[in-house]
Motif scaffolding. Structure first.
Motif, PDB file in Angstrom:
ATOM      1  N   ILE A 127       0.843  -1.206   0.000  1.00  0.00           N
ATOM      2  CA  ILE A 127       0.000   0.000   0.000  1.00  0.00           C
ATOM      3  C   ILE A 127       0.870   1.243   0.000  1.00  0.00           C
ATOM      4  N   THR A 128       1.936   1.231   0.797  1.00  0.00           N
ATOM      5  CA  THR A 128       2.849   2.386   0.871  1.00  0.00           C
ATOM      6  C   THR A 128       3.470   2.688  -0.484  1.00  0.00           C
ATOM      7  N   ILE A 129       4.018   1.653  -1.116  1.00  0.00           N
ATOM      8  CA  ILE A 129       4.662   1.831  -2.418  1.00  0.00           C
ATOM      9  C   ILE A 129       3.634   2.287  -3.462  1.00  0.00           C
ATOM     10  N   SER A 130       2.441   1.717  -3.392  1.00  0.00           N
ATOM     11  CA  SER A 130       1.400   2.071  -4.356  1.00  0.00           C
ATOM     12  C   SER A 130       1.028   3.541  -4.258  1.00  0.00           C
ATOM     13  N   ALA A 150      -4.056   7.563 -15.170  1.00  0.00           N
ATOM     14  CA  ALA A 150      -5.153   6.666 -14.809  1.00  0.00           C
ATOM     15  C   ALA A 150      -4.701   5.205 -14.842  1.00  0.00           C
ATOM     16  N   ILE A 151      -3.887   4.835 -15.835  1.00  0.00           N
ATOM     17  CA  ILE A 151      -3.378   3.464 -15.940  1.00  0.00           C
ATOM     18  C   ILE A 151      -2.512   3.118 -14.728  1.00  0.00           C
ATOM     19  N   ILE A 152      -1.613   4.045 -14.356  1.00  0.00           N
ATOM     20  CA  ILE A 152      -0.720   3.795 -13.214  1.00  0.00           C
ATOM     21  C   ILE A 152      -1.527   3.665 -11.930  1.00  0.00           C
ATOM     22  N   ILE A 153      -2.512   4.550 -11.720  1.00  0.00           N
ATOM     23  CA  ILE A 153      -3.341   4.484 -10.519  1.00  0.00           C
ATOM     24  C   ILE A 153      -4.096   3.165 -10.467  1.00  0.00           C
ATOM     25  N   GLY A 154      -4.654   2.753 -11.603  1.00  0.00           N
ATOM     26  CA  GLY A 154      -5.395   1.489 -11.648  1.00  0.00           C
ATOM     27  C   GLY A 154      -4.529   0.295 -11.299  1.00  0.00           C
ATOM     28  N   ILE A 155      -3.325   0.250 -11.870  1.00  0.00           N
ATOM     29  CA  ILE A 155      -2.405  -0.869 -11.597  1.00  0.00           C
ATOM     30  C   ILE A 155      -1.997  -0.879 -10.131  1.00  0.00           C
ATOM     31  N   MET A 156      -1.677   0.280  -9.588  1.00  0.00           N
ATOM     32  CA  MET A 156      -1.232   0.354  -8.197  1.00  0.00           C
ATOM     33  C   MET A 156      -2.351  -0.044  -7.215  1.00  0.00           C
ATOM     34  N   ILE A 157      -3.585   0.342  -7.519  1.00  0.00           N
ATOM     35  CA  ILE A 157      -4.701  -0.045  -6.655  1.00  0.00           C
ATOM     36  C   ILE A 157      -4.901  -1.559  -6.693  1.00  0.00           C
ATOM     37  N   ILE A 158      -4.768  -2.148  -7.874  1.00  0.00           N
ATOM     38  CA  ILE A 158      -4.901  -3.607  -7.993  1.00  0.00           C
ATOM     39  C   ILE A 158      -3.799  -4.313  -7.213  1.00  0.00           C
ATOM     40  N   VAL A 159      -2.560  -3.833  -7.340  1.00  0.00           N
ATOM     41  CA  VAL A 159      -1.434  -4.443  -6.615  1.00  0.00           C
ATOM     42  C   VAL A 159      -1.651  -4.354  -5.110  1.00  0.00           C
ATOM     43  N   GLY A 160      -2.014  -3.143  -4.638  1.00  0.00           N
ATOM     44  CA  GLY A 160      -2.249  -2.981  -3.207  1.00  0.00           C
ATOM     45  C   GLY A 160      -3.433  -3.799  -2.736  1.00  0.00           C
ATOM     46  N   LEU A 207      -8.564  13.272  -2.078  1.00  0.00           N
ATOM     47  CA  LEU A 207      -9.422  12.439  -2.924  1.00  0.00           C
ATOM     48  C   LEU A 207      -8.749  11.113  -3.256  1.00  0.00           C
ATOM     49  N   LEU A 208      -7.444  11.147  -3.524  1.00  0.00           N
ATOM     50  CA  LEU A 208      -6.708   9.924  -3.830  1.00  0.00           C
ATOM     51  C   LEU A 208      -6.711   8.969  -2.646  1.00  0.00           C
ATOM     52  N   ASN A 209      -6.462   9.488  -1.451  1.00  0.00           N
ATOM     53  CA  ASN A 209      -6.435   8.634  -0.259  1.00  0.00           C
ATOM     54  C   ASN A 209      -7.801   8.023   0.032  1.00  0.00           C
ATOM     55  N   ILE A 210      -8.849   8.823  -0.089  1.00  0.00           N
ATOM     56  CA  ILE A 210     -10.195   8.301   0.132  1.00  0.00           C
ATOM     57  C   ILE A 210     -10.521   7.236  -0.908  1.00  0.00           C
ATOM     58  N   GLY A 211     -10.156   7.499  -2.156  1.00  0.00           N
ATOM     59  CA  GLY A 211     -10.422   6.546  -3.229  1.00  0.00           C
ATOM     60  C   GLY A 211      -9.717   5.229  -3.016  1.00  0.00           C
ATOM     61  N   VAL A 212      -8.437   5.282  -2.618  1.00  0.00           N
ATOM     62  CA  VAL A 212      -7.675   4.054  -2.371  1.00  0.00           C
ATOM     63  C   VAL A 212      -8.292   3.266  -1.214  1.00  0.00           C
ATOM     64  N   MET A 213      -8.643   3.945  -0.146  1.00  0.00           N
ATOM     65  CA  MET A 213      -9.242   3.275   1.005  1.00  0.00           C
ATOM     66  C   MET A 213     -10.557   2.594   0.622  1.00  0.00           C
ATOM     67  N   VAL A 214     -11.418   3.317  -0.057  1.00  0.00           N
ATOM     68  CA  VAL A 214     -12.738   2.771  -0.413  1.00  0.00           C
ATOM     69  C   VAL A 214     -12.606   1.605  -1.386  1.00  0.00           C
ATOM     70  N   LEU A 215     -11.789   1.756  -2.424  1.00  0.00           N
ATOM     71  CA  LEU A 215     -11.656   0.696  -3.423  1.00  0.00           C
ATOM     72  C   LEU A 215     -11.021  -0.557  -2.840  1.00  0.00           C
ATOM     73  N   CYS A 216     -10.030  -0.388  -1.987  1.00  0.00           N
ATOM     74  CA  CYS A 216      -9.405  -1.556  -1.355  1.00  0.00           C
ATOM     75  C   CYS A 216     -10.394  -2.293  -0.451  1.00  0.00           C
ATOM     76  N   LEU A 217     -11.191  -1.553   0.300  1.00  0.00           N
ATOM     77  CA  LEU A 217     -12.181  -2.189   1.166  1.00  0.00           C
ATOM     78  C   LEU A 217     -13.266  -2.892   0.353  1.00  0.00           C
ATOM     79  N   LEU A 218     -13.638  -2.300  -0.768  1.00  0.00           N
ATOM     80  CA  LEU A 218     -14.614  -2.962  -1.643  1.00  0.00           C
ATOM     81  C   LEU A 218     -14.053  -4.268  -2.197  1.00  0.00           C
ATOM     82  N   MET A 219     -12.754  -4.259  -2.513  1.00  0.00           N
ATOM     83  CA  MET A 219     -12.118  -5.483  -3.004  1.00  0.00           C
ATOM     84  C   MET A 219     -12.057  -6.558  -1.925  1.00  0.00           C
ATOM     85  N   LEU A 220     -12.074  -6.146  -0.654  1.00  0.00           N
ATOM     86  CA  LEU A 220     -11.986  -7.113   0.461  1.00  0.00           C
ATOM     87  C   LEU A 220     -13.338  -7.686   0.848  1.00  0.00           C
TER      88      LEU A 220
END
Length: 413
Positions: A33-36, A279-289, A381-394
């Motif tokens: 998550i940190t690296i992402s 957008a591509i980089i953000i998408g890949i990093m969210i998937i990795v995290g 906005l980025l931090n909120i988005g990462v938190m929400v999307l990761c929790l949805l994936m879980l």
């Protein structure tokens, strides 16, 4: 206190939790998550920073919007004069969001040195010219001052100065054809170099020389109240299309309005691709995290299977137990975000302050160093988005908790 949150908090801060089998996997998930978030912050800052810098450079030479006469002239040279007395000059009071209006005129010419000949565009500017946009690009000498009597001072680019082998204090002569009657003897202008600029934008640096607008008026036989066109600067570049239409509606029918996005479409089409790359980089990093967090969550569930059995035996439903682990996962994601923001924003600040990282080929990007630009709203906005999307994936992997029964989960010695 919320029961699920209380249990999740005790699990997160407990010593047994830190020394458990899942501890290394949890650390890897936090690191992911940190690296992402670091990569996403850098991608946004560099992509937006490059867009902003390129837009600023194009606007420095042209303004955001130009107002001129309707004609068939597609060159940079001013052919038909515009009356200086306009309702929108010197201030455009009818429309909000306009920061500055200035009058300019351009004329094509030729400079001949000892062993080379260079074509130039003499851009005539006056006392109303906004030199603030050029302060960053000035590398030698000073900015010209055309607020007094007509003078021969000029500012040229370092690229032209090197080609013509000129330096601060040198004088040179330029020849300008008469657009209305090329057969007549050309006009000559002798100028003295007081400033040298370097914008890094070779398309402009190779031709533009800044002179007193009164020289252009004299050579074109214009009156003092006639200029080539008006340049308008906006407070917000994102409103350029909207303001172009507004300005067009507030000017005379004989005047045309154009903006730099239309004039230099190839440049702005290129920099618009940066958004897709980001957008591509953000998408890949969210998937990795997210994948790393899924792994950590599954390990936590398997490790805490007996606890899940006890909670269910005491009457907790599946969703209540799932919330415990989702709270736990949110805590881990929060740690990763905190570390990632500290590292990412720190690197961005260092680059913005010291400009350590450079482009290997500055000509391709019109700038020597890698520019960065980011705002608080984007970071939040980025931090909120990462938190929400990761929790949805879980949510899906946490469903495994519903398959655990108290009978099989509780072990007795």
């Amino acid at each position: 206190m919320n029961l699920e949150f209380f249990i999740a908090k005790r699990l997160s801060i407990g010593k047994a939790y830190k020394n458990s089998v899942s501890a290394p996997i949890i650390k890897i998930a936090i690191a992911a998550i940190t690296i992402s978030i670091v990569m996403m912050l850098i991608a946004i800052a560099t992509g937006v920073g490059l867009k902003v810098k390129i837009r600023e450079k194009v606007a420095a030479f042209n303004g955001h919007i130009q107002i001129s006469n309707y004609d068939n002239n597609s060159s940079e040279v001013s052919v038909s004069p515009v009356a200086l007395e306009q309702d929108f000059y010197p201030e455009f009071k009818g429309i909000e969001g306009i920061s500055h209006v200035q009058a300019v005129a351009s004329k094509g010419g030729i400079v001949r040195a000892d062993d080379t000949v260079e074509g130039i565009i003499a851009k005539g500017v006056g006392k109303d010219y906004n030199w603030n946009v050029f302060k960053e690009y000035l590398v030698e000498g000073k900015l010209p001052d055309f607020s007094g009597e007509r003078i021969d001072d000029v500012m040229i680019s370092r690229l032209l100065a090197n080609k013509l082998k000129l330096k601060i204090g040198d004088s040179f002569s330029a020849v300008f054809l008469r657009e209305n009657d090329p057969s007549k003897i050309p006009n000559q202008l002798k100028s003295k170099i007081v400033g040298i600029y370097d914008s890094g934008f070779e398309e402009f640096d190779a031709t533009y020389v800044f002179v007193d607008i009164r020289h252009i008026q004299r050579m074109n036989r214009w009156e003092d109240n006639q200029i080539g066109n008006f340049e308008i600067f906006l407070n917000d570049f994102d409103q350029i299309e909207e303001k172009t239409n507004e300005i067009y509606g507030h000017t005379l029918s004989t005047l045309d309005t154009k903006n730099i996005k239309n004039k230099y479409g190839h440049i702005f089409q290129w920099i618009d691709l940066f958004d897709f790359n980001i957008a591509i980089i953000i998408g890949i990093m969210i998937i990795v995290g997210g994948i790393n967090m899924i792994t950590a969550l599954l390990v936590l569930i398997l490790e805490r299977t007996p606890m899940i059995g006890v909670l269910k035996a005491l009457g907790s439903n599946n969703w209540s137990v799932r919330k415990i682990f989702l709270y736990n996962a949110a805590y881990l994601i929060g740690i990763g975000l905190l570390l990632g923001n500290a590292i990412g924003l720190g690197l961005i600040w260092i680059q913005n302050t010291y400009r350590i990282f450079k482009f290997p080929n500055p000509k391709e990007y019109y700038i020597e160093y890698i520019p960065v630009h980011i705002d608080v709203f984007t970071v939040v906005l980025l931090n909120i988005g990462v938190m929400v999307l990761c929790l949805l994936m879980l949510l899906i992997p946490s469903y495994i908790i519903t398959r655990i029964t108290p009978v099989k989960a509780i072990k007795f010695d």
